[in-house]
Write a protein that holds these residues in place. Structure first.
Motif, PDB file in Angstrom:
ATOM      1  N   ARG A   1       5.608   5.626  11.808  1.00 16.95           N
ATOM      2  CA  ARG A   1       6.320   4.410  12.245  1.00 16.95           C
ATOM      3  C   ARG A   1       5.642   3.791  13.459  1.00 16.95           C
ATOM      4  N   ALA A   2       5.194   4.622  14.399  1.00 14.83           N
ATOM      5  CA  ALA A   2       4.510   4.115  15.594  1.00 14.83           C
ATOM      6  C   ALA A   2       3.198   3.426  15.230  1.00 14.83           C
ATOM      7  N   ALA A   3       2.577   3.842  14.128  1.00 16.94           N
ATOM      8  CA  ALA A   3       1.333   3.219  13.674  1.00 16.94           C
ATOM      9  C   ALA A   3       1.599   1.894  12.964  1.00 16.94           C
ATOM     10  N   GLY A   4       2.866   1.595  12.705  1.00 20.71           N
ATOM     11  CA  GLY A   4       3.226   0.340  12.054  1.00 20.71           C
ATOM     12  C   GLY A   4       3.678   0.498  10.618  1.00 20.71           C
ATOM     13  N   GLY A   5       3.772   1.748  10.141  1.00 23.55           N
ATOM     14  CA  GLY A   5       4.208   1.986   8.766  1.00 23.55           C
ATOM     15  C   GLY A   5       5.609   1.471   8.519  1.00 23.55           C
ATOM     16  N   ASN A   6       5.865   1.077   7.290  1.00 24.13           N
ATOM     17  CA  ASN A   6       7.120   0.424   6.954  1.00 24.13           C
ATOM     18  C   ASN A   6       8.189   1.349   6.376  1.00 24.13           C
ATOM     19  N   ALA A   7       7.793   2.379   5.652  1.00 23.57           N
ATOM     20  CA  ALA A   7       8.758   3.313   5.050  1.00 23.57           C
ATOM     21  C   ALA A   7       8.043   4.627   4.790  1.00 23.57           C
ATOM     22  N   TYR A   8       8.838   5.684   4.626  1.00 31.27           N
ATOM     23  CA  TYR A   8       8.270   7.023   4.474  1.00 31.27           C
ATOM     24  C   TYR A   8       8.989   7.723   3.336  1.00 31.27           C
TER      25      TYR A   8
ATOM     26  N   ILE B   1       0.852  -1.196   0.000  1.00 36.34           N
ATOM     27  CA  ILE B   1       0.000   0.000   0.000  1.00 36.34           C
ATOM     28  C   ILE B   1       0.884   1.241   0.000  1.00 36.34           C
ATOM     29  N   LEU B   2       0.589   2.171  -0.909  1.00 36.24           N
ATOM     30  CA  LEU B   2       1.198   3.502  -0.908  1.00 36.24           C
ATOM     31  C   LEU B   2       0.164   4.429  -0.298  1.00 36.24           C
ATOM     32  N   MET B   3       0.489   5.034   0.844  1.00 31.05           N
ATOM     33  CA  MET B   3      -0.484   5.764   1.650  1.00 31.05           C
ATOM     34  C   MET B   3      -0.094   7.227   1.823  1.00 31.05           C
TER      35      MET B   3
ATOM     36  N   PRO C   1      -5.675  -8.649  11.667  1.00 29.56           N
ATOM     37  CA  PRO C   1      -4.966  -9.855  11.229  1.00 29.56           C
ATOM     38  C   PRO C   1      -5.001 -10.078   9.715  1.00 29.56           C
ATOM     39  N   LEU C   2      -6.036  -9.587   9.037  1.00 26.95           N
ATOM     40  CA  LEU C   2      -6.126  -9.754   7.581  1.00 26.95           C
ATOM     41  C   LEU C   2      -5.122  -8.897   6.826  1.00 26.95           C
ATOM     42  N   THR C   3      -4.725  -7.769   7.395  1.00 22.27           N
ATOM     43  CA  THR C   3      -3.920  -6.810   6.643  1.00 22.27           C
ATOM     44  C   THR C   3      -2.590  -6.438   7.310  1.00 22.27           C
ATOM     45  N   ARG C   4      -2.327  -6.948   8.495  1.00 17.84           N
ATOM     46  CA  ARG C   4      -1.152  -6.499   9.243  1.00 17.84           C
ATOM     47  C   ARG C   4       0.177  -6.772   8.555  1.00 17.84           C
ATOM     48  N   ASP C   5       0.243  -7.776   7.687  1.00 15.89           N
ATOM     49  CA  ASP C   5       1.504  -8.112   7.030  1.00 15.89           C
ATOM     50  C   ASP C   5       1.713  -7.388   5.704  1.00 15.89           C
ATOM     51  N   ILE C   6       0.763  -6.568   5.299  1.00 16.84           N
ATOM     52  CA  ILE C   6       0.908  -5.808   4.053  1.00 16.84           C
ATOM     53  C   ILE C   6       1.812  -4.598   4.333  1.00 16.84           C
TER      54      ILE C   6
END
Length: 135
Positions: free
Chosen positions: A95-102, A50-52, A72-77
Motif C-alpha cells: 500500500r505504501a508503494a501505491g498498490g491498490n488492492a491485495y 496490473i496483477l502483480m 507519470p505514464l503508469t501511475r494511474d494504472i
C-alpha cells in the motif's frame, strides 16, 4: 476492444491459470515473468490493470509497483497484488508503494474477477460499457 490486463508472475503455473481465467472472461492478457519485464511492458503497453506478484526475480513486486506509481505514464494504472504473502507487514509495504488492492493465494477466481470489475469501473471484458444509468 477488450480491457488489457498485465499479469506479472514468475510461477508459470500461476501465470497460465491467470491468463486462462482472464482470457475466458474476455480480457486481453499481457504476461511478464519478473518485475523488470513487468515495468517495461506496463510502460510500453499501458494496460488497464496490473496483477502483480510480490516475490519476483530481478525486481520484487513492491519495488516494481513503486516505480510504476512514480511514473507519470503508469501511475494511474491500478495495481493489484496477488501474493502468497498474507502478512500485514507485506500488505502495508505494498500500500505504501501505491498498490491498490491485495489478494492472497491460492488464487481465488471470484475475488480476482470482482477486483477487476471494481477497478475497471463500467468497462467490462471486451470493452463494452456496463449499463449504468447513474453515469
Amino acid at each position: 476492444m477488450a480491457a488489457q490486463i498485465l499479469v506479472v508472475e514468475d510461477n508459470e503455473a500461476n501465470r497460465v491459470l491467470l491468463r486462462d481465467i482472464l482470457a475466458i472472461n474476455g480480457y486481453e492478457v499481457l504476461e511478464a515473468a519478473n518485475g523488470e519485464e513487468g515495468v517495461r511492458l506496463a510502460r510500453e503497453r499501458r494496460p488497464h490493470l496490473i496483477l502483480m506478484d510480490i516475490q519476483l526475480p530481478r525486481l520484487d513486486g513492491i519495488s516494481a509497483t513503486k516505480i510504476l506509481k512514480n511514473d507519470p505514464l503508469t501511475r494511474d494504472i491500478p495495481v493489484i497484488a496477488v501474493s502468497s504473502y498474507a502478512y500485514e507487514r507485506e500488505k502495508e509495504f505494498f500500500r505504501a508503494a501505491g498498490g491498490n488492492a491485495y489478494l492472497t493465494k491460492p488464487i481465488d477466481i471470484d475475488a480476482i474477477l470482482q477486483a477487476l470489475t471494481s477497478f475497471l469501473g463500467g468497462e467490462k471484458a471486451g470493452g463494452e460499457e456496463a449499463q449504468n444509468p447513474g453515469r
